[in-house]
Design a protein around this motif. Structure first.
Motif, PDB file in Angstrom:
ATOM      1  N   TYR A  27       5.165 -12.192 -12.518  1.00  0.00           N
ATOM      2  CA  TYR A  27       5.790 -11.572 -11.340  1.00  0.00           C
ATOM      3  C   TYR A  27       4.974 -10.351 -10.896  1.00  0.00           C
ATOM      4  O   TYR A  27       4.700 -10.167  -9.710  1.00  0.00           O
ATOM      5  CB  TYR A  27       7.232 -11.167 -11.676  1.00  0.00           C
ATOM      6  N   LYS A  49       2.926  -9.659  -7.431  1.00  0.00           N
ATOM      7  CA  LYS A  49       3.171  -8.477  -6.595  1.00  0.00           C
ATOM      8  C   LYS A  49       1.865  -7.715  -6.346  1.00  0.00           C
ATOM      9  O   LYS A  49       1.601  -7.258  -5.239  1.00  0.00           O
ATOM     10  CB  LYS A  49       4.221  -7.576  -7.255  1.00  0.00           C
ATOM     11  N   HIS A  57      -0.044  -9.627  -3.869  1.00  0.00           N
ATOM     12  CA  HIS A  57       0.659  -9.521  -2.585  1.00  0.00           C
ATOM     13  C   HIS A  57       0.245  -8.216  -1.892  1.00  0.00           C
ATOM     14  O   HIS A  57      -0.112  -8.205  -0.710  1.00  0.00           O
ATOM     15  CB  HIS A  57       2.163  -9.550  -2.874  1.00  0.00           C
ATOM     16  N   ALA A 110       3.786 -13.926  -1.632  1.00  0.00           N
ATOM     17  CA  ALA A 110       5.200 -13.667  -1.312  1.00  0.00           C
ATOM     18  C   ALA A 110       6.044 -14.888  -1.690  1.00  0.00           C
ATOM     19  O   ALA A 110       7.134 -14.743  -2.245  1.00  0.00           O
ATOM     20  CB  ALA A 110       5.342 -13.348   0.170  1.00  0.00           C
ATOM     21  N   TRP A 155      16.293 -12.585  -4.099  1.00  0.00           N
ATOM     22  CA  TRP A 155      15.889 -11.611  -3.062  1.00  0.00           C
ATOM     23  C   TRP A 155      16.305 -12.099  -1.665  1.00  0.00           C
ATOM     24  O   TRP A 155      16.642 -11.315  -0.794  1.00  0.00           O
ATOM     25  CB  TRP A 155      14.370 -11.413  -3.037  1.00  0.00           C
ATOM     26  N   LYS A 204      13.247  -7.896   6.622  1.00  0.00           N
ATOM     27  CA  LYS A 204      11.790  -7.883   6.407  1.00  0.00           C
ATOM     28  C   LYS A 204      11.175  -9.171   6.947  1.00  0.00           C
ATOM     29  O   LYS A 204      10.135  -9.145   7.602  1.00  0.00           O
ATOM     30  CB  LYS A 204      11.492  -7.721   4.906  1.00  0.00           C
ATOM     31  N   LYS A 215      14.819  -0.747   0.142  1.00  0.00           N
ATOM     32  CA  LYS A 215      15.678  -1.943   0.060  1.00  0.00           C
ATOM     33  C   LYS A 215      16.990  -1.713   0.841  1.00  0.00           C
ATOM     34  O   LYS A 215      16.901  -1.294   2.002  1.00  0.00           O
ATOM     35  CB  LYS A 215      15.893  -2.339  -1.394  1.00  0.00           C
TER      36      LYS A 215
HETATM   37  C1  HEM Z   1       5.743 -13.670   3.939  1.00  0.00           C
HETATM   38  C2  HEM Z   1       6.577 -12.686   3.992  1.00  0.00           C
HETATM   39  C3  HEM Z   1       6.872 -11.783   2.824  1.00  0.00           C
HETATM   40  C4  HEM Z   1       7.735 -12.003   1.803  1.00  0.00           C
HETATM   41  C5  HEM Z   1       8.619 -13.238   1.561  1.00  0.00           C
HETATM   42  C6  HEM Z   1       7.664 -10.869   0.898  1.00  0.00           C
HETATM   43  C7  HEM Z   1       8.349 -10.742  -0.281  1.00  0.00           C
HETATM   44  C8  HEM Z   1       8.217  -9.725  -1.190  1.00  0.00           C
HETATM   45  C9  HEM Z   1       8.867  -9.616  -2.452  1.00  0.00           C
HETATM   46  C10 HEM Z   1       9.842 -10.643  -3.034  1.00  0.00           C
HETATM   47  C11 HEM Z   1       8.481  -8.472  -3.040  1.00  0.00           C
HETATM   48  C12 HEM Z   1       8.878  -7.940  -4.426  1.00  0.00           C
HETATM   49  C13 HEM Z   1       9.966  -6.899  -4.312  1.00  0.00           C
HETATM   50  C14 HEM Z   1      10.231  -6.220  -5.633  1.00  0.00           C
HETATM   51  O1  HEM Z   1       9.867  -6.744  -6.678  1.00  0.00           O
HETATM   52  O2  HEM Z   1      10.809  -5.119  -5.595  1.00  0.00           O
HETATM   53  C15 HEM Z   1       7.558  -7.806  -2.148  1.00  0.00           C
HETATM   54  C16 HEM Z   1       6.940  -6.618  -2.385  1.00  0.00           C
HETATM   55  C17 HEM Z   1       6.212  -5.927  -1.467  1.00  0.00           C
HETATM   56  N1  HEM Z   1       5.893  -6.330  -0.173  1.00  0.00           N
HETATM   57 FE1  HEM Z   1       6.318  -8.152   0.604  1.00  0.00          FE
HETATM   58  N2  HEM Z   1       6.774  -9.965   1.418  1.00  0.00           N
HETATM   59  C18 HEM Z   1       6.264 -10.474   2.593  1.00  0.00           C
HETATM   60  C19 HEM Z   1       5.364  -9.855   3.442  1.00  0.00           C
HETATM   61  C20 HEM Z   1       4.978  -8.517   3.317  1.00  0.00           C
HETATM   62  C21 HEM Z   1       4.246  -7.783   4.307  1.00  0.00           C
HETATM   63  C22 HEM Z   1       3.764  -8.329   5.644  1.00  0.00           C
HETATM   64  C23 HEM Z   1       4.077  -6.518   3.828  1.00  0.00           C
HETATM   65  C24 HEM Z   1       3.415  -5.330   4.467  1.00  0.00           C
HETATM   66  C25 HEM Z   1       3.476  -5.043   5.737  1.00  0.00           C
HETATM   67  C26 HEM Z   1       4.694  -6.456   2.519  1.00  0.00           C
HETATM   68  C27 HEM Z   1       4.701  -5.348   1.712  1.00  0.00           C
HETATM   69  C28 HEM Z   1       5.178  -5.334   0.433  1.00  0.00           C
HETATM   70  C29 HEM Z   1       5.026  -4.219  -0.497  1.00  0.00           C
HETATM   71  C30 HEM Z   1       4.300  -2.901  -0.222  1.00  0.00           C
HETATM   72  C31 HEM Z   1       5.662  -4.590  -1.695  1.00  0.00           C
HETATM   73  C32 HEM Z   1       5.774  -3.796  -2.993  1.00  0.00           C
HETATM   74  C33 HEM Z   1       7.109  -3.083  -3.046  1.00  0.00           C
HETATM   75  C34 HEM Z   1       7.513  -2.553  -4.404  1.00  0.00           C
HETATM   76  O3  HEM Z   1       6.980  -2.941  -5.446  1.00  0.00           O
HETATM   77  O4  HEM Z   1       8.398  -1.704  -4.426  1.00  0.00           O
HETATM   78  N3  HEM Z   1       5.237  -7.697   2.248  1.00  0.00           N
HETATM   79  N4  HEM Z   1       7.426  -8.593  -1.008  1.00  0.00           N
END
Ligand code: HEM
Length: 197
Positions: free
Chosen positions: A8, A12, A15, A77, A87, A96, A150
């Motif tokens: 996981y 991340k 990602h 993602a 989620w 989002k 969140k």
């Molecule tokens: C295809 C669409 C997307 C999906 C389904 C998605 C899904 C997710 C998921 C499930 C997490 C993990 C959350 C966690 O573990 O707390 C995450 C983390 C994150 N996403 Fe996305 N995401 C997508 C697109 C994006 C985009 C376009 C951005 C930026 C503009 C982004 C920025 C981030 C960031 C910065 C994190 C890290 C947050 C953390 O660890 O607190 N994501 N995303």
């Protein structure tokens, strides 16, 4: 740490790397469009070489940086959601996904603009493209706030102050660029020998 928990965190990590690459590509791509459009104002002998050079740079940037960044972001993602499907039930994630859909539209619209520019069939002005170039900044800030806060998305005065500051900075950049272009134009008109070089 269990294998699943480690996987996981790898998803991340990749990602976030994908997000950085994708946005670097989107920001620079539209900046190239601005230079490309403004190259129409160059003296005739320079227009074709500049058009060809910008076309090449845009294609390479879009295909080698921007789209792979997008693919990495989205594919990681999907892995994150497969690992933690709950989620999807949360409001912040649903909001989002709406922003991400808008961002994907923006991405593919850039390809359309690029095709029009390369066919010398783009009616956008440099000023319009500058405003268009600010859109991903807004998506970026909102999406990052959503994943960080969140369901506790802030609505306090401090938040609105930060949002206002970002909008103010974006407008200042726009006005400064417009003022600089106008000043250069005035200098060019006042010193015709610069034009005849
Ligand atoms: C295809 C669409 C997307 C999906 C389904 C998605 C899904 C997710 C998921 C499930 C997490 C993990 C959350 C966690 O573990 O707390 C995450 C983390 C994150 N996403 Fe996305 N995401 C997508 C697109 C994006 C985009 C376009 C951005 C930026 C503009 C982004 C920025 C981030 C960031 C910065 C994190 C890290 C947050 C953390 O660890 O607190 N994501 N995303």
């Amino acid at each position: 740490m269990t294998m699943t928990a480690e996987a996981y965190l790898w998803f991340k990590t990749l990602h976030i790397v994908g997000v950085v690459v994708w946005f670097a590509g989107l920001f620079y791509l539209v900046r190239l469009f601005i230079y490309h459009v403004e190259a129409k104002e160059l003296e005739p002998s320079l227009r074709v070489p500049f058009h060809e050079q910008y076309s090449l740079m845009e294609r390479r940037l879009a295909n080698i940086i921007t789209t792979p960044g997008m693919v990495l972001t989205v594919s990681m993602a999907v892995c994150l959601l497969v690992a933690q499907p709950q989620w999807l039930l949360q409001t912040w994630m649903q909001v989002k996904l709406i922003f991400v859909a808008a961002l994907l539209l923006y991405h593919f619209y850039c390809y359309r603009l690029m095709a029009n520019l390369q066919a010398q069939n783009c009616n956008w002005t440099g000023q319009q493209l500058r405003a268009f170039n600010e859109l991903p900044t807004i998506f970026l800030i909102l999406v990052v706030m959503l994943v960080v806060f969140k369901n506790q998305f802030p609505t306090s005065a401090a938040t609105w102050f930060i949002v206002g500051l970002v909008i103010f900075m974006a407008l200042t950049i726009q006005f400064y660029a417009r003022w600089r272009r106008k000043r250069l134009e005035t200098i060019r008109l006042e010193t015709p020998e610069v034009n005849s070089d």
